[in-house]
Design a protein around this motif. Structure first.
Motif, PDB file in Angstrom:
ATOM      1  N   ALA A  15       0.838  -1.013  -0.052  1.00 63.46           N
ATOM      2  CA  ALA A  15      -0.032  -0.217   0.060  1.00 63.46           C
ATOM      3  C   ALA A  15       0.666   1.395  -0.057  1.00 63.46           C
ATOM      4  O   ALA A  15       0.392   2.359   0.161  1.00 63.46           O
ATOM      5  CB  ALA A  15      -0.980  -0.216   1.090  1.00 63.46           C
ATOM      6  N   SER A  16       2.113   1.209  -0.228  1.00 61.38           N
ATOM      7  CA  SER A  16       3.065   2.407  -0.497  1.00 61.38           C
ATOM      8  C   SER A  16       2.551   3.118  -1.389  1.00 61.38           C
ATOM      9  O   SER A  16       2.308   2.754  -2.539  1.00 61.38           O
ATOM     10  CB  SER A  16       4.363   1.981  -0.515  1.00 61.38           C
ATOM     11  OG  SER A  16       4.786   1.387  -1.488  1.00 61.38           O
ATOM     12  N   SER A  23      10.786  -0.416  -1.581  1.00 58.74           N
ATOM     13  CA  SER A  23      11.783  -1.285  -0.861  1.00 58.74           C
ATOM     14  C   SER A  23      12.278  -2.349  -1.573  1.00 58.74           C
ATOM     15  O   SER A  23      11.807  -2.517  -2.758  1.00 58.74           O
ATOM     16  CB  SER A  23      11.130  -1.840   0.373  1.00 58.74           C
ATOM     17  OG  SER A  23      10.253  -2.773   0.115  1.00 58.74           O
ATOM     18  N   SER A  24      13.249  -3.128  -1.248  1.00 57.56           N
ATOM     19  CA  SER A  24      14.186  -4.168  -1.844  1.00 57.56           C
ATOM     20  C   SER A  24      13.166  -5.252  -2.012  1.00 57.56           C
ATOM     21  O   SER A  24      12.936  -5.577  -3.374  1.00 57.56           O
ATOM     22  CB  SER A  24      15.292  -4.886  -1.015  1.00 57.56           C
ATOM     23  OG  SER A  24      15.847  -5.879  -1.844  1.00 57.56           O
ATOM     24  N   MET A  29       9.075  -7.700  -6.259  1.00 61.17           N
ATOM     25  CA  MET A  29       7.550  -7.863  -6.587  1.00 61.17           C
ATOM     26  C   MET A  29       7.472  -7.113  -7.992  1.00 61.17           C
ATOM     27  O   MET A  29       6.896  -7.859  -8.979  1.00 61.17           O
ATOM     28  CB  MET A  29       6.738  -7.403  -5.587  1.00 61.17           C
ATOM     29  CG  MET A  29       6.773  -8.037  -4.149  1.00 61.17           C
ATOM     30  SD  MET A  29       5.744  -7.116  -3.194  1.00 61.17           S
ATOM     31  CE  MET A  29       6.075  -7.899  -1.733  1.00 61.17           C
ATOM     32  N   VAL A  30       7.880  -6.119  -8.193  1.00 62.41           N
ATOM     33  CA  VAL A  30       7.620  -5.402  -9.671  1.00 62.41           C
ATOM     34  C   VAL A  30       8.311  -6.308 -10.594  1.00 62.41           C
ATOM     35  O   VAL A  30       7.818  -6.411 -11.453  1.00 62.41           O
ATOM     36  CB  VAL A  30       8.040  -3.845  -9.314  1.00 62.41           C
ATOM     37  CG1 VAL A  30       8.207  -3.423 -10.969  1.00 62.41           C
ATOM     38  CG2 VAL A  30       7.220  -2.903  -8.612  1.00 62.41           C
ATOM     39  N   ALA A 156       9.705 -12.440  -3.318  1.00 66.04           N
ATOM     40  CA  ALA A 156      10.351 -11.606  -2.760  1.00 66.04           C
ATOM     41  C   ALA A 156      10.343 -12.064  -1.058  1.00 66.04           C
ATOM     42  O   ALA A 156      11.100 -11.413  -0.187  1.00 66.04           O
ATOM     43  CB  ALA A 156       9.403 -10.235  -2.444  1.00 66.04           C
ATOM     44  N   GLY A 157      10.010 -13.151  -0.687  1.00 67.69           N
ATOM     45  CA  GLY A 157      10.053 -13.763   0.474  1.00 67.69           C
ATOM     46  C   GLY A 157       9.197 -13.357   1.426  1.00 67.69           C
ATOM     47  O   GLY A 157       9.279 -13.395   2.499  1.00 67.69           O
ATOM     48  N   THR A 158       8.153 -12.713   0.978  1.00 70.88           N
ATOM     49  CA  THR A 158       7.058 -12.066   2.067  1.00 70.88           C
ATOM     50  C   THR A 158       5.921 -13.254   2.151  1.00 70.88           C
ATOM     51  O   THR A 158       5.088 -12.851   2.895  1.00 70.88           O
ATOM     52  CB  THR A 158       6.550 -10.474   1.425  1.00 70.88           C
ATOM     53  OG1 THR A 158       5.996 -10.670   0.273  1.00 70.88           O
ATOM     54  CG2 THR A 158       7.876  -9.676   1.462  1.00 70.88           C
TER      55      THR A 158
END
Length: 236
Positions: A15-16, A23-24, A29-30, A156-158
């Motif tokens: 949501a940024s 961020s990294s 993700m992009v 991204a590891g999230t």
């Protein structure tokens, strides 16, 4: 349908503000969404070419059968919830258990469309960054966005620590009856979740990629009155 760009796909993940420095993990993700774009379009074409009108139970299940392995490959527990008793095919739910105490997210979409097998609107036609076909927006495109976002999170590891339920109903366009039974699993998931995101209606507004935060609705009502008869000229 205008194809969803990587920025819009990733708006489903974090949501940024668009202007903020990524961020990294967000940058990963992009890049993941960009790299997988053509694969996502191919999946959209595949499920669009399967007729899944609300009353075409076999078609709705066939779309679910294509999607279930996609979620399973991301580590989700996949469940088909039969709705034959409600006169519909069923729902596809995918659940991912992450770190206890973190945000519980419900991602909502639907497998069915308004186009039954006898509809003349068939096929999938792509012209540049646009595509047309039954359900590409409502809501098969939304389902592809969900999968693209989840794949990006995994890269991204999230995703590993995330608590997520994906609810893809099979009767959104024409709900089964009784409604309490048809919506029971979705209601329970809503009560479980801290946050719910609907993936029908992602759009491009004023030439800018944007996630829709409100939508139109519809309603009906009946007005019953009692009065004596008269002519409008009487008011003068």
């Amino acid at each position: 349908m205008r194809f969803l760009t990587p920025a819009l796909l990733c708006a489903a993940i974090f949501a940024s503000p668009a202007a903020a420095q990524l961020s990294s993990p967000e940058q990963v993700m992009v890049e993941t969404v960009e790299d997988g774009f053509e694969t996502d379009v191919a999946l959209l074409e595949e499920i669009t070419l399967i007729n899944s009108g609300s009353h075409n139970h076999a078609g709705v299940r066939a779309v679910a059968d294509v999607l279930a392995p996609e979620f399973a490959a991301l580590g989700f527990d996949v469940e088909w919830i039969d709705q034959s008793a409600q006169g519909r095919a069923g729902h596809l739910f995918a659940r991912h258990e992450g770190v206890p105490g973190t945000t519980k997210m419900l991602l909502v979409g639907h497998l069915d469309t308004v186009f039954e097998p006898d509809s003349p609107f068939i096929g999938f036609v792509r012209e540049g960054d646009r595509a047309t076909g039954p359900g590409v927006v409502d809501d098969k495109g939304g389902i592809v966005v969900i999968l693209a976002a989840l794949r990006a999170m995994q890269a991204a590891g999230t995703l590993e620590g995330a608590n997520i339920v994906v609810a893809l109903t099979g009767d959104e366009e024409d709900a089964g009856e009784p409604l309490e039974a048809a919506r029971r699993d979705l209601v329970e998931a809503g009560k479980w979740a801290d946050v719910a995101l609907g993936y029908e209606g992602l759009s491009v507004l004023d030439g800018r990629d944007a996630g829709v935060i409100a939508r139109r609705s519809s309603g009906s009502w009946t007005l019953t009155t009692r009065a004596g008869s008269g002519h409008s000229s009487g008011i003068f």
